[in-house]
Design a protein around this motif. Structure first.
Motif, PDB file in Angstrom:
ATOM      1  N   TYR A  73       0.874  -1.172   0.000  1.00 31.76           N
ATOM      2  CA  TYR A  73       0.000   0.000   0.000  1.00 31.76           C
ATOM      3  C   TYR A  73       0.918   1.231   0.000  1.00 31.76           C
ATOM      4  O   TYR A  73       1.448   1.622   1.035  1.00 31.76           O
ATOM      5  CB  TYR A  73      -0.928  -0.028   1.214  1.00 31.76           C
ATOM      6  CG  TYR A  73      -1.881  -1.203   1.137  1.00 31.76           C
ATOM      7  CD1 TYR A  73      -3.077  -1.103   0.436  1.00 31.76           C
ATOM      8  CD2 TYR A  73      -1.551  -2.438   1.703  1.00 31.76           C
ATOM      9  CE1 TYR A  73      -3.934  -2.195   0.308  1.00 31.76           C
ATOM     10  CE2 TYR A  73      -2.392  -3.534   1.580  1.00 31.76           C
ATOM     11  CZ  TYR A  73      -3.577  -3.399   0.882  1.00 31.76           C
ATOM     12  OH  TYR A  73      -4.413  -4.486   0.746  1.00 31.76           O
ATOM     13  N   PRO A  74       1.138   1.803  -1.185  1.00 24.85           N
ATOM     14  CA  PRO A  74       2.133   2.875  -1.327  1.00 24.85           C
ATOM     15  C   PRO A  74       1.764   4.120  -0.533  1.00 24.85           C
ATOM     16  O   PRO A  74       0.621   4.585  -0.582  1.00 24.85           O
ATOM     17  CB  PRO A  74       2.126   3.150  -2.835  1.00 24.85           C
ATOM     18  CG  PRO A  74       1.551   1.918  -3.462  1.00 24.85           C
ATOM     19  CD  PRO A  74       0.541   1.425  -2.471  1.00 24.85           C
ATOM     20  N   CYS A  75       2.742   4.650   0.160  1.00 28.63           N
ATOM     21  CA  CYS A  75       2.542   5.820   1.006  1.00 28.63           C
ATOM     22  C   CYS A  75       3.552   6.913   0.657  1.00 28.63           C
ATOM     23  O   CYS A  75       4.366   7.320   1.512  1.00 28.63           O
ATOM     24  CB  CYS A  75       2.668   5.448   2.470  1.00 28.63           C
ATOM     25  SG  CYS A  75       1.457   4.221   3.034  1.00 28.63           S
ATOM     26  N   VAL A 109       9.301   8.456  -4.218  1.00 26.96           N
ATOM     27  CA  VAL A 109       9.289   9.186  -2.950  1.00 26.96           C
ATOM     28  C   VAL A 109       8.048  10.068  -2.848  1.00 26.96           C
ATOM     29  O   VAL A 109       7.353  10.062  -1.829  1.00 26.96           O
ATOM     30  CB  VAL A 109      10.555  10.049  -2.783  1.00 26.96           C
ATOM     31  CG1 VAL A 109      10.449  10.926  -1.533  1.00 26.96           C
ATOM     32  CG2 VAL A 109      11.797   9.167  -2.707  1.00 26.96           C
ATOM     33  N   TRP A 110       7.746  10.802  -3.909  1.00 29.43           N
ATOM     34  CA  TRP A 110       6.674  11.796  -3.886  1.00 29.43           C
ATOM     35  C   TRP A 110       5.471  11.352  -4.695  1.00 29.43           C
ATOM     36  O   TRP A 110       5.603  10.686  -5.717  1.00 29.43           O
ATOM     37  CB  TRP A 110       7.184  13.136  -4.416  1.00 29.43           C
ATOM     38  CG  TRP A 110       8.306  13.707  -3.620  1.00 29.43           C
ATOM     39  CD1 TRP A 110       9.641  13.560  -3.828  1.00 29.43           C
ATOM     40  CD2 TRP A 110       8.187  14.503  -2.435  1.00 29.43           C
ATOM     41  NE1 TRP A 110      10.374  14.207  -2.869  1.00 29.43           N
ATOM     42  CE2 TRP A 110       9.506  14.803  -2.004  1.00 29.43           C
ATOM     43  CE3 TRP A 110       7.109  15.000  -1.704  1.00 29.43           C
ATOM     44  CZ2 TRP A 110       9.763  15.566  -0.867  1.00 29.43           C
ATOM     45  CZ3 TRP A 110       7.363  15.776  -0.581  1.00 29.43           C
ATOM     46  CH2 TRP A 110       8.673  16.047  -0.173  1.00 29.43           C
ATOM     47  N   VAL A 112       6.945   3.828 -10.058  1.00 26.19           N
ATOM     48  CA  VAL A 112       5.761   4.410 -10.703  1.00 26.19           C
ATOM     49  C   VAL A 112       4.505   4.057  -9.918  1.00 26.19           C
ATOM     50  O   VAL A 112       3.626   4.907  -9.697  1.00 26.19           O
ATOM     51  CB  VAL A 112       5.649   3.931 -12.162  1.00 26.19           C
ATOM     52  CG1 VAL A 112       4.323   4.389 -12.785  1.00 26.19           C
ATOM     53  CG2 VAL A 112       6.818   4.462 -12.985  1.00 26.19           C
ATOM     54  N   LEU A 113       4.386   2.803  -9.476  1.00 22.95           N
ATOM     55  CA  LEU A 113       3.226   2.395  -8.680  1.00 22.95           C
ATOM     56  C   LEU A 113       3.133   3.216  -7.396  1.00 22.95           C
ATOM     57  O   LEU A 113       2.038   3.581  -6.957  1.00 22.95           O
ATOM     58  CB  LEU A 113       3.327   0.904  -8.345  1.00 22.95           C
ATOM     59  CG  LEU A 113       3.086  -0.058  -9.509  1.00 22.95           C
ATOM     60  CD1 LEU A 113       3.570  -1.462  -9.147  1.00 22.95           C
ATOM     61  CD2 LEU A 113       1.612  -0.086  -9.908  1.00 22.95           C
ATOM     62  N   THR A 114       4.278   3.521  -6.806  1.00 26.68           N
ATOM     63  CA  THR A 114       4.295   4.359  -5.601  1.00 26.68           C
ATOM     64  C   THR A 114       3.814   5.761  -5.918  1.00 26.68           C
ATOM     65  O   THR A 114       2.947   6.310  -5.230  1.00 26.68           O
ATOM     66  CB  THR A 114       5.716   4.423  -5.005  1.00 26.68           C
ATOM     67  OG1 THR A 114       6.103   3.117  -4.584  1.00 26.68           O
ATOM     68  CG2 THR A 114       5.766   5.374  -3.820  1.00 26.68           C
ATOM     69  N   GLU A 115       4.376   6.358  -6.953  1.00 32.14           N
ATOM     70  CA  GLU A 115       4.030   7.739  -7.293  1.00 32.14           C
ATOM     71  C   GLU A 115       2.571   7.885  -7.700  1.00 32.14           C
ATOM     72  O   GLU A 115       1.959   8.943  -7.490  1.00 32.14           O
ATOM     73  CB  GLU A 115       4.953   8.227  -8.406  1.00 32.14           C
ATOM     74  CG  GLU A 115       6.394   8.391  -7.937  1.00 32.14           C
ATOM     75  CD  GLU A 115       7.396   8.497  -9.074  1.00 32.14           C
ATOM     76  OE1 GLU A 115       6.969   8.433 -10.246  1.00 32.14           O
ATOM     77  OE2 GLU A 115       8.597   8.634  -8.786  1.00 32.14           O
TER      78      GLU A 115
END
Length: 262
Positions: A64-66, A144-145, A177-180
């Motif tokens: 679960y990207p944060c 990161v962002w 990319v999934l995180t962003e």
């Protein structure tokens, strides 16, 4: 936009800073019944420690990207644990919820390792992960962002699925990319189980037809994600929301940006 091959080189250099961690893993993981859940972001050096051990233990888990500036899962972490600190790990098999990366690493070895003890190599992480931080910077601080275009967009109905292992530079790009895009996904670890697995699918150290270890995890997943059912290549993405199945990191990036980032 940085050319894709430049991103690959940056991701490779970032992986090399880990000194081999996040490449190999057991062929016979102790996968729990209920999904492990990790709230994290790709560019965090502390989260990277946990992902390296999850690869070593060859465990699948939900991500679960944060990212910084994210609105979906950071608030869940704060509600559940009382603070927005990452990584945050949830094991519904035991009811355990943990913050600190070293505590999570010890927990994973205790419950899902072969001996129940943390190996010396993973027992003495430095308090400040300077080397991993350098890796994040080399990788352009990707993952990161939050991408501000998607900050208020709802998550897809079903988790995307990604076959990957931590140190794969091509996979690192996809996870960034999934995180962003703040897209939750199930990560299926495809760790290298022995020396014959080493190298990319088109240029393995062992020449000839690829044969995974008999009875190992790689052998079991070949029918699911192997190109032409003959070899294993990561990253491999399945989006059950659209029915899309994709190899090739550049194609996956383009798909994710078009489907969820536009």
């Amino acid at each position: 936009m940085v050319h894709h091959q430049i991103k690959v080189v940056q991701a490779l250099l970032s992986s090399l800073t880990a000194g081999g961690r996040g490449v190999s893993g057991t062929a016979f993981p102790n996968q729990p019944e209920k999904a492990l859940k990790l709230y994290e972001f790709e560019g965090s050096p502390f989260c990277r420690r946990v992902r390296e051990v999850l690869t070593l233990l060859n465990l699948d888990y939900e991500v679960y990207p944060c990212p910084k500036g994210g609105t979906k899962y950071r608030k869940i972490v704060k509600e559940q644990g009382g603070k927005a600190q990452f990584p945050y790990f949830v094991d519904e098999n035991t009811g355990e919820k943990l913050y600190e990366s070293i505590a999570i690493v010890d927990y994973l070895f205790k419950h899902y390792g072969k001996t129940g003890k943390t190996p010396q190599k993973y027992a003495k992480y430095p308090k400040y992960p300077r080397v991993a931080l350098v890796g994040t910077m080399i990788n352009g601080a990707r993952g990161v962002w939050i991408d501000k275009k998607v900050i208020h967009r709802e998550a897809p109905a079903q988790l995307l699925e990604l076959w990957s292992f931590e140190a794969s530079p091509y996979s690192r790009i996809i996870r960034g990319v999934l995180t962003e895009l703040e897209l939750p996904f199930k990560l299926h670890n495809v760790a290298k189980e022995r020396w014959q697995d080493m190298g990319p699918a088109v240029l393995r150290l062992k020449p000839g037809k690829y044969q995974p270890l008999s009875g190992g995890k790689r052998e079991k997943i070949i029918p699911i994600m192997a190109r032409n059912k003959k070899d294993i290549q990561v990253p491999y993405l399945i989006d059950p929301n659209t029915g899309v199945h994709l190899f090739e990191s550049e194609a996956i990036v383009q798909y994710l940006q078009k489907q969820y980032g536009a």
